[in-house]
Design a protein around this motif. Structure first.
Motif, PDB file in Angstrom:
ATOM      1  N   GLU A 129      -2.340 -16.579   0.789  1.00 39.53           N
ATOM      2  CA  GLU A 129      -1.119 -16.759  -0.398  1.00 39.53           C
ATOM      3  C   GLU A 129      -1.256 -15.714  -1.605  1.00 39.53           C
ATOM      4  N   ASP A 130      -2.705 -15.182  -1.829  1.00 36.53           N
ATOM      5  CA  ASP A 130      -2.936 -14.395  -3.033  1.00 36.53           C
ATOM      6  C   ASP A 130      -2.058 -13.044  -2.523  1.00 36.53           C
ATOM      7  N   ALA A 131      -2.127 -12.600  -1.379  1.00 36.35           N
ATOM      8  CA  ALA A 131      -1.555 -11.252  -0.713  1.00 36.35           C
ATOM      9  C   ALA A 131      -0.066 -11.274  -0.848  1.00 36.35           C
ATOM     10  N   LEU A 132       0.347 -12.657  -0.595  1.00 35.89           N
ATOM     11  CA  LEU A 132       1.728 -12.738  -0.622  1.00 35.89           C
ATOM     12  C   LEU A 132       2.311 -12.704  -2.087  1.00 35.89           C
ATOM     13  N   ALA A 133       1.716 -13.277  -3.090  1.00 36.38           N
ATOM     14  CA  ALA A 133       1.938 -13.175  -4.293  1.00 36.38           C
ATOM     15  C   ALA A 133       1.931 -11.797  -4.940  1.00 36.38           C
ATOM     16  N   ARG A 134       1.190 -11.105  -4.475  1.00 36.49           N
ATOM     17  CA  ARG A 134       1.108  -9.599  -4.901  1.00 36.49           C
ATOM     18  C   ARG A 134       2.635  -8.949  -4.530  1.00 36.49           C
ATOM     19  N   LEU A 135       3.000  -9.221  -3.173  1.00 36.55           N
ATOM     20  CA  LEU A 135       4.281  -8.891  -2.639  1.00 36.55           C
ATOM     21  C   LEU A 135       5.389  -9.415  -3.592  1.00 36.55           C
ATOM     22  N   ASP A 136       5.092 -10.539  -4.068  1.00 41.43           N
ATOM     23  CA  ASP A 136       6.319 -11.045  -4.943  1.00 41.43           C
ATOM     24  C   ASP A 136       6.299 -10.398  -6.291  1.00 41.43           C
ATOM     25  N   ALA A 137       5.040  -9.694  -6.692  1.00 44.90           N
ATOM     26  CA  ALA A 137       4.983  -9.014  -7.857  1.00 44.90           C
ATOM     27  C   ALA A 137       5.470  -7.495  -7.811  1.00 44.90           C
ATOM     28  N   GLY A 138       5.837  -7.425  -6.528  1.00 38.93           N
ATOM     29  CA  GLY A 138       6.276  -5.877  -6.344  1.00 38.93           C
ATOM     30  C   GLY A 138       5.646  -4.901  -5.750  1.00 38.93           C
ATOM     31  N   GLU A 139       4.296  -5.345  -5.110  1.00 36.26           N
ATOM     32  CA  GLU A 139       3.639  -4.416  -4.028  1.00 36.26           C
ATOM     33  C   GLU A 139       4.234  -4.487  -2.661  1.00 36.26           C
ATOM     34  N   ASP A 140       4.423  -3.543  -1.851  1.00 35.37           N
ATOM     35  CA  ASP A 140       4.781  -3.529  -0.704  1.00 35.37           C
ATOM     36  C   ASP A 140       3.852  -3.357   0.558  1.00 35.37           C
ATOM     37  N   ASP A 141       2.794  -2.744   0.219  1.00 30.87           N
ATOM     38  CA  ASP A 141       1.584  -2.604   0.907  1.00 30.87           C
ATOM     39  C   ASP A 141       0.243  -2.855   0.431  1.00 30.87           C
ATOM     40  N   PRO A 142      -0.032  -4.138   0.135  1.00 24.49           N
ATOM     41  CA  PRO A 142      -1.206  -4.308  -0.958  1.00 24.49           C
ATOM     42  C   PRO A 142      -2.470  -3.767  -0.473  1.00 24.49           C
ATOM     43  N   PRO A 143      -3.392  -3.221  -0.870  1.00 22.73           N
ATOM     44  CA  PRO A 143      -4.671  -2.841  -0.430  1.00 22.73           C
ATOM     45  C   PRO A 143      -5.626  -3.807  -0.769  1.00 22.73           C
ATOM     46  N   CYS A 144      -6.773  -3.406  -0.194  1.00 22.68           N
ATOM     47  CA  CYS A 144      -8.028  -4.504  -0.452  1.00 22.68           C
ATOM     48  C   CYS A 144      -8.133  -4.123  -2.161  1.00 22.68           C
ATOM     49  N   LEU A 145      -8.662  -5.222  -2.657  1.00 24.63           N
ATOM     50  CA  LEU A 145      -8.893  -5.042  -4.330  1.00 24.63           C
ATOM     51  C   LEU A 145     -10.310  -4.795  -4.371  1.00 24.63           C
ATOM     52  N   VAL A 146     -11.113  -4.691  -3.500  1.00 30.07           N
ATOM     53  CA  VAL A 146     -12.736  -4.495  -3.561  1.00 30.07           C
ATOM     54  C   VAL A 146     -12.792  -2.958  -3.430  1.00 30.07           C
ATOM     55  N   CYS A 147     -12.134  -2.190  -2.220  1.00 28.64           N
ATOM     56  CA  CYS A 147     -12.419  -1.201  -2.041  1.00 28.64           C
ATOM     57  C   CYS A 147     -11.252  -0.195  -1.885  1.00 28.64           C
ATOM     58  N   GLY A 148     -10.098  -0.761  -1.968  1.00 29.32           N
ATOM     59  CA  GLY A 148      -8.640   0.079  -1.607  1.00 29.32           C
ATOM     60  C   GLY A 148      -8.363   0.299  -0.167  1.00 29.32           C
ATOM     61  N   GLY A 149      -9.073  -0.276   0.659  1.00 33.47           N
ATOM     62  CA  GLY A 149      -8.606  -0.233   2.064  1.00 33.47           C
ATOM     63  C   GLY A 149      -7.621  -0.933   2.516  1.00 33.47           C
ATOM     64  N   ILE A 150      -7.161  -0.625   3.919  1.00 33.47           N
ATOM     65  CA  ILE A 150      -6.048  -1.245   4.381  1.00 33.47           C
ATOM     66  C   ILE A 150      -6.058  -2.751   4.574  1.00 33.47           C
ATOM     67  N   LEU A 151      -5.342  -3.608   4.141  1.00 30.92           N
ATOM     68  CA  LEU A 151      -5.428  -4.974   4.213  1.00 30.92           C
ATOM     69  C   LEU A 151      -4.790  -5.514   5.396  1.00 30.92           C
ATOM     70  N   LYS A 152      -5.216  -6.322   6.053  1.00 26.85           N
ATOM     71  CA  LYS A 152      -4.286  -7.099   7.148  1.00 26.85           C
ATOM     72  C   LYS A 152      -4.807  -8.587   7.296  1.00 26.85           C
ATOM     73  N   PRO A 153      -3.845  -9.080   8.149  1.00 25.96           N
ATOM     74  CA  PRO A 153      -3.937 -10.598   8.093  1.00 25.96           C
ATOM     75  C   PRO A 153      -5.402 -11.063   8.822  1.00 25.96           C
ATOM     76  N   ALA A 154      -5.669 -12.124   8.681  1.00 29.68           N
ATOM     77  CA  ALA A 154      -7.038 -12.314   9.338  1.00 29.68           C
ATOM     78  C   ALA A 154      -6.947 -12.719  10.753  1.00 29.68           C
ATOM     79  N   THR A 155      -5.986 -12.375  11.534  1.00 27.72           N
ATOM     80  CA  THR A 155      -5.613 -12.668  12.796  1.00 27.72           C
ATOM     81  C   THR A 155      -6.034 -11.283  13.764  1.00 27.72           C
TER      82      THR A 155
END
Length: 251
Positions: A129-155
């Motif tokens: 839900e936090d990642a989706l909130a970042r989409l709502d705020a305008g990000e289209d490919d939200p990176p990891c907030l810790v290291c900037g890496g590629i974020l993916k669903p935990a699936t």
């Protein structure tokens, strides 16, 4: 006598009544849009920023986090609360078994959870839900907030291996159970599909509840083609207190 351990392998068909589409059924997502499979394929996701953007928008659009458990999920909880030892091995990533009230320790999520995200570089985790909130705020490919890496669903995406520890737990449950119910699964995706044969080989009563034929119908003790929302509660209702003896269950 000890009540038998009942294991359920649940697939996408269990959640369709909650508004979450299946993938390989007659109206499944992959049949309607074969290109959509790329959005959950690890190689494409990691190598193509446009695929990632489309994947995030798909999750935002589908709104699966708002889905509610249905009669099938509630029936499993009802059986567990009646005192029958129950374990769920699920191919689903929607978390609806837990939302219905089944203790998390009794659910094995073979393919992970769409309710979380994980960084592919540093492995930091967080809520979807936090990642989706970042989409709502305008990000289209939200990176990891810790290291900037590629974020993916935990699936577990196509092309990724299942967690060996998770799969090992699923196999152990399958080998120990007296009743194994495969419900809402095409039984075509391995290694999950092979659990049906493992159960039968270890002497479990194998029941398959699915709209379409599966590769394991011939070895099943019972095959049910009726709608899951009515068929599964009926099957579980028959099991409640109907069996005695056999190998000890696991509370």
């Amino acid at each position: 006598m000890t009540k038998p351990l009942v294991a359920l392998l649940t697939g996408a068909g269990v959640s369709t009544d909650s508004g979450i589409p299946d993938y390989r059924g007659p109206d499944g997502l992959w049949r309607r849009d074969p290109e959509a499979e790329k959005l959950v394929t690890y190689e494409y996701y990691m190598g193509d920023p446009e695929i990632r953007r489309r994947s995030w928008q798909m999750r935002r659009r589908m709104g699966n986090l708002a889905a509610e458990p249905n009669a099938a999920h509630r029936a499993v909880v009802g059986l567990e609360r009646s005192g029958v030892p129950v374990r769920v091995i699920t191919q689903n990533v929607d978390g609806l078994h837990q939302r219905a009230g089944l203790p998390a320790r009794k659910v094995v999520e073979l393919h992970g959870s769409a309710r979380g995200v994980v960084c592919t570089r540093c492995h930091a985790r967080g809520p979807m839900e936090d990642a989706l909130a970042r989409l709502d705020a305008g990000e289209d490919d939200p990176p990891c907030l810790v290291c900037g890496g590629i974020l993916k669903p935990a699936t577990v995406m196509f092309g990724e291996r299942l967690d060996p520890a998770v799969l090992g737990e699923a196999v152990s449950i399958t080998q120990a159970c007296q009743v194994f119910i495969a419900v809402g699964s095409s039984l075509q995706v391995h290694p999950a599909a092979g659990l049906a044969e493992v159960a039968a080989d270890h002497g479990a009563r194998l029941i398959i509840v699915n709209a379409e034929p599966t590769p394991y119908d011939e070895i099943a003790d019972e095959v049910i083609r009726e709608p899951i929302g009515t068929a599964l509660p009926a099957v579980l209702g028959q099991l409640d207190g109907a069996h005695e003896g056999g190998r000890p269950g696991v509370a």
